[in-house]
Design a protein around this motif. Structure first.
Motif, PDB file in Angstrom:
ATOM      1  N   ALA A  29      58.533  45.490  80.733  1.00  0.00           N
ATOM      2  CA  ALA A  29      57.422  45.884  81.606  1.00  0.00           C
ATOM      3  C   ALA A  29      57.305  47.401  81.655  1.00  0.00           C
ATOM      4  CB  ALA A  29      57.631  45.328  83.010  1.00  0.00           C
ATOM      5  N   GLN A  30      56.080  47.895  81.526  1.00  0.00           N
ATOM      6  CA  GLN A  30      55.824  49.337  81.594  1.00  0.00           C
ATOM      7  C   GLN A  30      55.566  49.732  83.049  1.00  0.00           C
ATOM      8  OE1 GLN A  30      52.621  48.584  78.714  1.00  0.00           O
ATOM      9  NE2 GLN A  30      53.336  50.431  77.650  1.00  0.00           N
ATOM     10  N   THR A  31      56.556  49.523  83.880  1.00  0.00           N
ATOM     11  CA  THR A  31      56.408  49.797  85.312  1.00  0.00           C
ATOM     12  C   THR A  31      56.198  51.278  85.575  1.00  0.00           C
ATOM     13  OG1 THR A  31      58.026  48.017  85.577  1.00  0.00           O
ATOM     14  CG2 THR A  31      57.372  49.192  87.565  1.00  0.00           C
ATOM     15  N   LEU A  32      56.876  52.109  84.818  1.00  0.00           N
ATOM     16  CA  LEU A  32      56.730  53.560  84.945  1.00  0.00           C
ATOM     17  C   LEU A  32      55.615  54.061  84.034  1.00  0.00           C
ATOM     18  CD1 LEU A  32      60.526  54.471  84.816  1.00  0.00           C
ATOM     19  CD2 LEU A  32      59.069  54.531  86.847  1.00  0.00           C
ATOM     20  N   ASP A  33      54.872  55.040  84.524  1.00  0.00           N
ATOM     21  CA  ASP A  33      53.847  55.665  83.696  1.00  0.00           C
ATOM     22  C   ASP A  33      54.443  56.703  82.755  1.00  0.00           C
ATOM     23  OD1 ASP A  33      51.723  54.266  84.923  1.00  0.00           O
ATOM     24  OD2 ASP A  33      51.760  55.668  86.601  1.00  0.00           O
ATOM     25  N   THR A  93      56.486  51.215  67.904  1.00  0.00           N
ATOM     26  CA  THR A  93      55.757  50.128  68.557  1.00  0.00           C
ATOM     27  C   THR A  93      56.198  49.946  70.000  1.00  0.00           C
ATOM     28  OG1 THR A  93      57.420  48.503  67.852  1.00  0.00           O
ATOM     29  CG2 THR A  93      55.530  48.842  66.388  1.00  0.00           C
ATOM     30  N   GLY A  94      57.093  50.810  70.496  1.00  0.00           N
ATOM     31  CA  GLY A  94      57.728  50.609  71.792  1.00  0.00           C
ATOM     32  C   GLY A  94      56.803  50.793  72.978  1.00  0.00           C
ATOM     33  N   PRO A  95      57.295  50.479  74.173  1.00  0.00           N
ATOM     34  CA  PRO A  95      56.460  50.557  75.378  1.00  0.00           C
ATOM     35  C   PRO A  95      56.049  51.972  75.754  1.00  0.00           C
ATOM     36  CG  PRO A  95      58.740  50.038  75.937  1.00  0.00           C
ATOM     37  CD  PRO A  95      58.641  49.943  74.450  1.00  0.00           C
ATOM     38  N   TYR A  96      56.755  52.980  75.231  1.00  0.00           N
ATOM     39  CA  TYR A  96      56.424  54.375  75.538  1.00  0.00           C
ATOM     40  C   TYR A  96      56.268  55.164  74.244  1.00  0.00           C
ATOM     41  CZ  TYR A  96      57.420  53.086  80.289  1.00  0.00           C
ATOM     42  OH  TYR A  96      57.371  52.458  81.510  1.00  0.00           O
ATOM     43  N   LYS A  97      55.361  56.128  74.278  1.00  0.00           N
ATOM     44  CA  LYS A  97      55.110  56.974  73.121  1.00  0.00           C
ATOM     45  C   LYS A  97      55.427  58.425  73.469  1.00  0.00           C
ATOM     46  CE  LYS A  97      50.165  57.524  74.169  1.00  0.00           C
ATOM     47  NZ  LYS A  97      48.782  57.325  73.673  1.00  0.00           N
ATOM     48  N   PHE A 106      50.793  48.523  73.843  1.00  0.00           N
ATOM     49  CA  PHE A 106      52.068  47.815  73.714  1.00  0.00           C
ATOM     50  C   PHE A 106      51.906  46.324  73.960  1.00  0.00           C
ATOM     51  CE2 PHE A 106      56.012  46.272  75.861  1.00  0.00           C
ATOM     52  CZ  PHE A 106      56.826  46.288  74.751  1.00  0.00           C
ATOM     53  N   LYS A 107      52.585  45.533  73.140  1.00  0.00           N
ATOM     54  CA  LYS A 107      52.566  44.078  73.291  1.00  0.00           C
ATOM     55  C   LYS A 107      53.991  43.604  73.571  1.00  0.00           C
ATOM     56  CE  LYS A 107      51.028  39.781  71.099  1.00  0.00           C
ATOM     57  NZ  LYS A 107      50.380  39.178  69.893  1.00  0.00           N
ATOM     58  N   SER A 108      54.237  43.231  74.808  1.00  0.00           N
ATOM     59  CA  SER A 108      55.568  42.785  75.224  1.00  0.00           C
ATOM     60  C   SER A 108      55.825  41.358  74.776  1.00  0.00           C
ATOM     61  CB  SER A 108      55.692  42.874  76.746  1.00  0.00           C
ATOM     62  OG  SER A 108      56.915  42.310  77.182  1.00  0.00           O
ATOM     63  N   ASP A 157      74.808  58.637  70.807  1.00  0.00           N
ATOM     64  CA  ASP A 157      74.291  57.840  71.917  1.00  0.00           C
ATOM     65  C   ASP A 157      73.058  58.475  72.539  1.00  0.00           C
ATOM     66  OD1 ASP A 157      76.333  56.018  71.563  1.00  0.00           O
ATOM     67  OD2 ASP A 157      77.601  56.834  73.147  1.00  0.00           O
ATOM     68  N   VAL A 158      73.049  59.810  72.628  1.00  0.00           N
ATOM     69  CA  VAL A 158      71.930  60.490  73.277  1.00  0.00           C
ATOM     70  C   VAL A 158      70.628  60.259  72.508  1.00  0.00           C
ATOM     71  CG1 VAL A 158      72.236  62.742  72.119  1.00  0.00           C
ATOM     72  CG2 VAL A 158      71.272  62.639  74.433  1.00  0.00           C
ATOM     73  N   VAL A 159      70.720  60.036  71.201  1.00  0.00           N
ATOM     74  CA  VAL A 159      69.531  59.706  70.408  1.00  0.00           C
ATOM     75  C   VAL A 159      69.052  58.301  70.760  1.00  0.00           C
ATOM     76  CG1 VAL A 159      68.645  59.336  68.074  1.00  0.00           C
ATOM     77  CG2 VAL A 159      70.172  61.257  68.539  1.00  0.00           C
ATOM     78  N   SER A 160      69.995  57.356  70.829  1.00  0.00           N
ATOM     79  CA  SER A 160      69.623  55.973  71.149  1.00  0.00           C
ATOM     80  C   SER A 160      68.975  55.866  72.520  1.00  0.00           C
ATOM     81  CB  SER A 160      70.862  55.071  71.092  1.00  0.00           C
ATOM     82  OG  SER A 160      71.424  55.041  69.813  1.00  0.00           O
ATOM     83  N   ILE A 161      69.524  56.563  73.509  1.00  0.00           N
ATOM     84  CA  ILE A 161      69.017  56.461  74.877  1.00  0.00           C
ATOM     85  C   ILE A 161      67.530  56.808  74.926  1.00  0.00           C
ATOM     86  CG2 ILE A 161      69.148  57.506  77.178  1.00  0.00           C
ATOM     87  CD1 ILE A 161      72.195  57.731  76.740  1.00  0.00           C
ATOM     88  N   VAL A 162      67.141  57.850  74.214  1.00  0.00           N
ATOM     89  CA  VAL A 162      65.740  58.290  74.233  1.00  0.00           C
ATOM     90  C   VAL A 162      64.878  57.416  73.333  1.00  0.00           C
ATOM     91  CG1 VAL A 162      64.162  60.189  73.710  1.00  0.00           C
ATOM     92  CG2 VAL A 162      66.384  60.666  74.779  1.00  0.00           C
ATOM     93  N   THR A 163      65.285  57.241  72.080  1.00  0.00           N
ATOM     94  CA  THR A 163      64.389  56.670  71.075  1.00  0.00           C
ATOM     95  C   THR A 163      64.160  55.173  71.227  1.00  0.00           C
ATOM     96  OG1 THR A 163      66.212  56.405  69.499  1.00  0.00           O
ATOM     97  CG2 THR A 163      64.945  58.464  69.405  1.00  0.00           C
ATOM     98  N   GLN A 164      65.050  54.456  71.925  1.00  0.00           N
ATOM     99  CA  GLN A 164      64.836  53.018  72.098  1.00  0.00           C
ATOM    100  C   GLN A 164      63.567  52.717  72.902  1.00  0.00           C
ATOM    101  OE1 GLN A 164      68.058  51.308  74.434  1.00  0.00           O
ATOM    102  NE2 GLN A 164      68.157  53.142  75.694  1.00  0.00           N
ATOM    103  N   HIS A 165      63.050  53.708  73.619  1.00  0.00           N
ATOM    104  CA  HIS A 165      61.802  53.527  74.359  1.00  0.00           C
ATOM    105  C   HIS A 165      60.579  53.653  73.451  1.00  0.00           C
ATOM    106  CE1 HIS A 165      64.774  54.662  77.398  1.00  0.00           C
ATOM    107  NE2 HIS A 165      64.027  53.997  78.256  1.00  0.00           N
TER     108      HIS A 165
END
Length: 511
Positions: free
Chosen positions: A222-226, A185-189, A207-209, A52-60
Motif C-alpha cells: 500500500a502506498q500509504t505515504l506520499d 516498477t516499485g510503489p515509489y519512484k 503502481f500495480k500492487s 544493506d544501505v542500498v537495499s533499504i532505499v532501492t527496494q522501494h
C-alpha cells in the motif's frame, strides 16, 4: 522471522544538526517521512552492491520476480506465480504478471525481464555466482520467461527473491554497464537525489500492487505515504538526536547506549530486532599476508569475541557469543568447528605465526565508524592481535569508502562488516570465489556443490554443516558472534514491517 510493528551521504555531524533542521528539513506530515540511514548509498543500482544501505532505499523503487514472505518462504512479486520446474530440476518456466508499468510509462514484458536477468548474471555478485549454471534465459511469448540450467541449483529462487545484489526488473532500454536512469516498477519512484544530502522518493501513480494480504515483503504494497526521504547521517549519535528532535520518523542502526534514552521519550521508541545478524572479519585471500593460512589461523587463535562483543554492545541482551553461523532458530544451525572459536590464546597465536614465517608486516584492518560497533570491535581486536605479536594498522574510513576499497585487494588484509541472518546460506556471498575475499578451495568447491545441487533439505543441512567446519579450518572469515539490532521510530509511525532491510510501503504516520 519478519515482524510487523504497530505502534529500520549528506554528511551531518552533531554540530551541524541544528543548521540541517532549519535549512533542509521537510515538515513531517501524515504523508511524508524522513528516514535516517547510515550513509550515502554507494549506488542506486542494487545489482551492483551487496550493501544493506542500498537495499533499504532501492527496494522501494525496484522489484524482483520473487520476494520473501513473513516466514522467509519465496513468494511471487512480478512473477504471476511460483515457477513451473521440470522434473530434472533444470528448467524454470516463470509466468509474468500482466499490466505492470515502469516509472517511465512503458509496459513490462518478457523482453525486459530477459535482458535484466542477463545483466544480473554479468554484473551482480549473486548473479555471477549462478551464471555458470545457466545455459539460457529466454522469452516464451510476451508473458513467460524460461531459465534453463545445466545442472540443478536449489537456491535459484532465493537468489531471484533477494533485494540485495538484486535481480531487479527494469526497462531493457536503460540497461548497460551502468543503468542510464533510475526506473523500476516499485510503489515509489525517484524524485530527487542530492548526493550526501537526501534521496527523495514519491508515490508512483501507475503502481500495480499484488492483491494477496501483506506478508513480509510479499503480498499487497500500500502506498500509504506520499513521500519518503532517506537522509544519510553517518554519525550514529546524530541519528539518535534527529529522531528524538522529531526530524526523523525512523532511524536505522542505532547504538545500544541509546536504547534506554529512547525508551524514556514521550514521542519516540526503540525497536529491537532479535536475532539480527553476525559481525565478521573478512580476510583478503587474493593478495597480501592474508593469503597465508597460518596468518589467518593465528588471527583466529588470538581474537577474543567475548571482549569484542562486550566493547561493541555493552550488554549481553544485545549479543551472543556463539560459533554457529546460524542461530538455533534456523534449520542451518550446527556446532561443527566450534572448538576453534573463541580461543583468545595469544601464546598459541604466536606459535602459529612463527611457523607461518610472519616477519612483522602490518596487518591492515579496514573499518568504519558509521557502524560504530565495527570500530569498537576493531579496537579490541587490535589489542588482541598485538598481544599475539602482530603489527596492526587500523584504516578507519567512511562506509562508502570501505565498500570501494574492499574491491581492490592491494589495499587491505581484513575488512570488518556484518550480515543479517539470511534465509538461505548461499545468499551470503562470502562462500563464493567472486566475492571480495575470493575463497577458492577444492574442499569448498566440493561441499558447496552439494549444498547447491541437493534439493532434499536434510542433505542440504548436512552439507552446510561441513561448510561451516571448513570455515573454521580454512578461515576465509571470522564470525565474531551474534547480535541484535537497535533501531528507532516515532511512536505514531505504524505499519512498518521490521526486517534487516526495513521498508515503508504499508506504513503511515499519525492516526
Amino acid at each position: 522471522m519478519i515482524r510487523t510493528l504497530t505502534g529500520r551521504t549528506g554528511r551531518i555531524t552533531t554540530l551541524s544538526l541544528a543548521a540541517f533542521l532549519g535549512s533542509t528539513a521537510l515538515a513531517l506530515a501524515a504523508g511524508k517521512i524522513d528516514v535516517a540511514i547510515i550513509g550515502e548509498p554507494p549506488t542506486l543500482d542494487p545489482m551492483m552492491s551487496t550493501a544493506d544501505v542500498v537495499s533499504i532505499v532501492t527496494q522501494h523503487v525496484y522489484e524482483t520476480l520473487y520476494t520473501f514472505d513473513e516466514n522467509w518462504d519465496v513468494a511471487p512479486l512480478l512473477a504471476e506465480s511460483l515457477p513451473f520446474i521440470s522434473e530434472d530440476g533444470k528448467t524454470y518456466k516463470i509466468p509474468l504478471r500482466e499490466g505492470i508499468t515502469f516509472h517511465d510509462g512503458s509496459a513490462m514484458d518478457s523482453a525486459d525481464v530477459v535482458a535484466a536477468l542477463k545483466r544480473w548474471t554479468t554484473v551482480a555478485a549473486r548473479g555471477k555466482s549462478v551464471a555458470g549454471m545457466i545455459d539460457s534465459i529466454e522469452a516464451e511469448g510476451p508473458s513467460v520467461v524460461v531459465i534453463k540450467l545445466n545442472k540443478p541449483y536449489s537456491p535459484l529462487l532465493s537468489l531471484l527473491a533477494f533485494s540485495n545484489s538484486a535481480a531487479i526488473v527494469v526497462p531493457q532500454e536503460i540497461l548497460g554497464e551502468k543503468l542510464s536512469a533510475t526506473v523500476g516498477t516499485g510503489p515509489y519512484k525517484l524524485i530527487e537525489h542530492a548526493p550526501d544530502r537526501y534521496i527523495q522518493l514519491g508515490k508512483f501513480d501507475g503502481f500495480k500492487s499484488r492483491s494477496e494480504p501483506s506478508s513480509g515483503s510479499a503480498g499487497a504494497r500500500a502506498q500509504t505515504l506520499d513521500e519518503i526521504r532517506f537522509v544519510p547521517v553517518p554519525d550514529a549519535n546524530t541519528r539518535v538526536e534527529g529522531l528524538i528532535s522529531g526530524q526523523f520518523a525512523f532511524a536505522d542502526s542505532l547504538p545500544t547506549e541509546a536504547f534506554g534514552r529512547l525508551s524514556e521519550s514521550a514521542s519516540v521508541e526503540p525497536v529491537l530486532l532479535r536475532p539480527f545478524g553476525w559481525p565478521l572479519f573478512a580476510f583478503n585471500l587474493k593478495k597480501g599476508i592474508g593469503t597465508n593460512l597460518g596468518i589467518r589461523q593465528a588471527v583466529q587463535a588470538a581474537l577474543s569475541p567475548d571482549d569484542m562483543l562486550f566493547a561493541a554492545f555493552g550488554d549481553d541482551k544485545y549479543f551472543v557469543v556463539d560459533a554457529a553461523l546460524f542461530p538455533e532458530q534456523f534449520p542451518w544451525n550446527n556446532e561443527e568447528g566450534k572448538e576453534l572459536y573463541a580461543q583468545a590464546n595469544p601464546e598459541k597465536a604466536k606459535e602459529i605465526l612463527a611457523k607461518a614465517g610472519y616477519k612483522g608486516e602490518p596487518l591492515r584492518i579496514l573499518t568504519s565508524r558509521q557502524y560504530e560497533f565495527h570500530f569498537k570491535m576493531a579496537e579490541v581486536a587490535k589489542m588482541n592481535l598485538e598481544a599475539a605479536g602482530f603489527t596492526v594498522q587500523l584504516d578507519v574510513v567512511e562506509w562508502a569508502t570501505l565498500i570501494e576499497r574492499r574491491g581492490n585487494p592491494d589495499l587491505w588484509d581484513i575488512y570488518i562488516t556484518h550480515s543479517p541472518f539470511l534465509p538461505e546460506p548461499t545468499l551470503t556471498n562470502l562462500y563464493v570465489e567472486n566475492s571480495p575475499i575470493g575463497w577458492v578451495s577444492a574442499n569448498r568447491d566440493a561441499v558447496y556443490a552439494r549444498l547447491t545441487g541437493e534439493s532434499d533439505p536434510v542433505a542440504r543441512q548436512a552439507a552446510f554443516a561441513e561448510l561451516q567446519k571448513l570455515v573454521y579450518e580454512e578461515v576465509p572469515f571470522y564470525k565474531v558472534g551474534g547480535f541484535n539490532a537497535v533501531m528507532g521510530k516515532k511512536k505514531d509511525l505504524s505499519g512498518v514491517t521490521l526486517t534487516p532491510w526495513p521498508f515503508f510501503w504499508n506504513a503511515k504516520l499519525g492516526n
